[in-house]
Design an enzyme around this catalytic site. Structure first.
Site, mmCIF file in Angstrom:
data_model
loop_
_atom_site.group_PDB
_atom_site.id
_atom_site.type_symbol
_atom_site.label_atom_id
_atom_site.label_comp_id
_atom_site.label_asym_id
_atom_site.label_seq_id
_atom_site.Cartn_x
_atom_site.Cartn_y
_atom_site.Cartn_z
ATOM 1 C CG ASN A 1 11.035 -5.537 -3.584
ATOM 2 O OD1 ASN A 1 12.024 -4.951 -3.145
ATOM 3 N ND2 ASN A 1 9.794 -5.204 -3.250
ATOM 4 C CB ALA A 2 15.327 -8.372 -1.097
ATOM 5 C CG LEU B 1 16.243 1.081 0.793
ATOM 6 C CD1 LEU B 1 16.408 1.919 2.055
ATOM 7 C CD2 LEU B 1 14.959 1.489 0.082
ATOM 8 C CG ASN C 1 11.118 3.627 3.140
ATOM 9 O OD1 ASN C 1 10.437 2.940 3.894
ATOM 10 N ND2 ASN C 1 11.865 3.110 2.191
ATOM 11 C CB CYS D 1 12.953 -0.082 3.510
ATOM 12 S SG CYS D 1 13.437 -1.199 2.183
ATOM 13 C CB ILE E 1 0.752 -0.997 3.672
ATOM 14 C CG1 ILE E 1 0.390 -1.883 2.491
ATOM 15 C CG2 ILE E 1 -0.362 -0.827 4.647
ATOM 16 C CD1 ILE E 1 -0.060 -3.299 2.838
ATOM 17 C CB THR F 1 6.652 -4.787 0.649
ATOM 18 O OG1 THR F 1 7.876 -4.423 1.295
ATOM 19 C CG2 THR F 1 6.614 -4.159 -0.734
#
Ligand SMILES: Cc1cc2nc3c(=O)[nH]c(=O)nc-3n(C[C@H](O)[C@H](O)[C@H](O)COP(=O)(O)O)c2cc1C
Ligand code: FES
Lengths: 275, 327
Positions: free
Chosen positions: B88-89, B92, B146, B149, B209, B211
């Site tokens: 996935n991308a 955010l 986070n 990312c 963790i 990704t």
């Protein structure tokens, strides 16, 4: 929800029809809504797949019936395109399957609709067939809708499906195939264009589902002729209910903005989308 | 969609078992009635799931990453299936912190599970500001940072460099007394060095963790399968890597660990706990089965009952390495 395969049969060389008996599924739906389907085990392929609902029927619970007999059977049509659909094609009646839905929004019929023009390319036909049935139903009560026309397109005659449904709905059917094996040779938009540019094309709404190229062309025609168009679009999906944000489609607005196909769609006003 | 009658939030007693299992854990002061939470970005803002499960059964709730300003996200396609997982991308996509406080927080506050808000900044100062603003809100039990990312351009990845990670956590530490949980990236050579750095900066727990950076190519079109070219791999494919990292960090750092990466079942969750995790998060599994977290909770309880374990905490870090094995 847990469900079982009721039937899974070939309807033409490249297309199959799957019926899923799902006790907890509603017995009615609105054309355009979809379901997420996966085998009941987790493995490969990993993600569920999205399919438009074609029909739902409730089997009459006759004499020696078991409890599951009265469950709504959700029908979808599919073409073997990748590993997901390949795996689906091997499923047999009685096997367990997971189904989530009905999901997403649906086509809408404006109150003053005069003429509905339905456009389907290839495997985009199930929600369009569902819509034709829905229009036929209310046509009896609402005399307003004068005309129902369907334009079906595909590469060859094998890609033209659901003809019987459209006949039953009393639709005028116009067929195009790229190789000319059925109907007019060419693209759907070739035959659609003159119909939209006629003077009586008022109170007309276009409803379209099909491959992205076709949808973009139909949206372009709609824009050109000032006709409203509702398009059911596709996207890669992981969840189908707005959780992953994976199914984005770009919409017009300030800067970049996206909507979610599974939640805000799959049906959009074609003018809203950046094609 | 089998829903239990809403025994809202009360720990589910097991009528068959004479001594009910205690599933509760405590992560840096966040009291959870069971060790199962949701992984950020895989559970929306919880409301998406309310019709599929009883949200009050969760041990804790972690919501999608919030940034200072709203972000539209990446161009499609944003996701694609990969072997035993997905890539996935998303980029955010979120409503920004003020939008979150206005539109999402009131609903989340009404739920029983402790709420952990996940934030991401583009600079150390961003993290400080975000932590302060979220920390001032009522109904927030902890903040997940986070720092990892992989899907946003412009150096948002603060967790591949121990010093940068230290500075982010330090700034956040100065901004709030709430439990701080940095979420680390697996895309590093030495996860222990990063974990030590954030511990020293004042972290209260560590999430492991995020990704793994990956890529998939459509050989017909010779194009990348996702719009951002590269993305993050999640799902069962990454589970062994995640378990290994949890084990390494648990031995090196004395902080509670929230383990995640490909958890689909209770057995998967147990792997993490035995390797050293105090709690676990269910991620990608939510997409294929929105009831997955509930199934994991029920499975954990069954496992404990079947094995005569009265307190789930007995399992944490209970890994047995046979004598004579050179680790
Ligand atoms: C679609 C998707 C979106 C995600 N978004 C976020 C996010 O916004 N913030 C974050 O910290 N992690 C995010 N993650 C990472 C997950 O929280 C989790 O760390 C990772 O997916 C590993 O767990 P899993 O294999 O169980 O999914 C996302 C993962 C996926 C699959
Ligand atoms: S498919 Fe997950 S948000 Fe649309």
């Amino acid at each position: 929800m847990r469900a079982t395969v009721a039937f899974n049969r070939q309807i033409s060389p490249a297309y199959l029809q799957l019926g899923i008996a799902a006790p907890a599924f509603p017995a009615t739906f609105r054309a355009g809504e979809f379901v997420m389907i996966r085998p009941s085990w987790v493995g490969d392929p990993f993600l569920p797949r999205a399919f438009s609902i074609y029909r739902i029927f409730t089997r009459p619970s006759g004499g020696a019936s078991s409890a599951g007999d009265a469950a709504p059977v959700v029908e979808i049509l599919y073409k073997i395109l990748g590993r997901g659909t390949q795996c689906l094609s091997r499923m047999e009646p009685g096997q367990e399957i997971e189904i989530l839905g009905p999901l997403g929004n649906s086509f809408t019929l404006p109150d003053d609709l005069g003429q509905a023009v339905l456009v389907a390319g290839g495997i985009g036909v199930p929600p369009i067939a569902a819509l034709a049935a829905q229009v036929a139903q209310i046509r009896n009560s609402k005399f307003e809708i004068r005309n129902l026309d369907v334009f079906l397109g595909g590469k060859t005659s094998e890609d033209i499906l659901c003809l019987k449904d459209f006949e039953e709905a009393g639709a005028g059917v116009h067929i195009t195939t790229e190789d000319g094996s059925l109907g007019t040779r060419g693209l759907i938009t070739d035959v659609l264009r003159p119909c939209l540019l006629t003077p009586h094309a008022s109170r007309l709404t276009l409803y379209a589902c099909g491959p992205p190229g076709m949808l973009a062309a139909v949206a372009g025609l709609a824009e050109e002729s000032g006709v409203p168009c509702q398009a059911s679009v596709e996207a890669n999906m992981a969840c189908g209910f707005g959780a992953c944000m994976g199914c984005a489609v770009e919409v017009k607005g300030d800067g970049k903005s996206y909507k979610l196909v599974c939640k805000d769609g799959p049906v959009f006003d074609s003018r809203e989308i950046v094609w | 969609m089998s829903q239990e009658p809403r025994a809202a939030g009360s720990p589910t007693p097991n009528p068959q078992s004479p001594t009910p299992v205690d599933l509760s854990v405590n992560v840096a002061g966040i009291r959870m009635k069971n060790p199962v939470m949701t992984a950020s970005g895989t559970f929306g803002y919880a409301q998406e799931f309310e019709q599929y499960m009883d949200l009050n059964r969760l041990g804790a709730l972690v919501v999608k990453t919030i940034t200072r300003l709203p972000r539209p996200g990446n161009p499609p396609p944003r996701i694609v299936e990969t072997p035993a997982g997905m890539l996935n991308a998303i980029g955010l996509q979120n409503v920004g912190i003020e939008g979150f406080i206005r539109e999402k927080l009131p609903y989340l506050r009404r739920l029983q599970p402790p709420l952990i808000v996940n934030v991401a900044g583009e600079s150390v100062e961003d993290f400080r500001e975000l932590t302060k603003r979220i920390g001032d809100q009522e109904g927030v039990a902890g903040i997940e940072l986070n720092v990892s990312c992989p899907n946003v351009a412009g150096g948002l990845d603060f967790s591949t460099d121990p010093q940068l990670a230290y500075r982010v956590v330090k700034a956040a530490r100065e901004a709030t007394p709430l439990p701080l949980i940095p979420k680390l990236s697996p895309n590093v050579t030495d996860i222990v060095a990063i974990a030590r750095a954030v511990a020293e900066a004042g972290a209260d727990a560590i999430s492991l963790i995020n990704t793994l950076v990956g890529m998939a190519v459509d050989v017909r079109t010779r194009r990348p399968r996702i719009g951002n070219v590269t993305g993050g791999v999640s799902g069962p494919a990454i589970r062994p890597i995640a378990v290994r990292m949890v084990w390494q960090v648990a031995r090196a750092v004395r902080l509670p660990i929230i383990g995640m990466g490909g958890i689909l079942t209770a057995e998967d969750a147990l792997e993490f706990m035995i390797a050293g995790a105090t709690a676990v998060a269910v991620g990608t599994a939510n997409f294929i089965d929105p009831e997955a977290p509930v199934r994991v909770i029920e499975g954990l309880e069954q496992y404990c009952t079947a094995n005569g374990i009265q307190d789930v905490r007995q399992l944490i870090g209970s890994l047995e390495i046979p004598l004579g094995i050179d680790e």
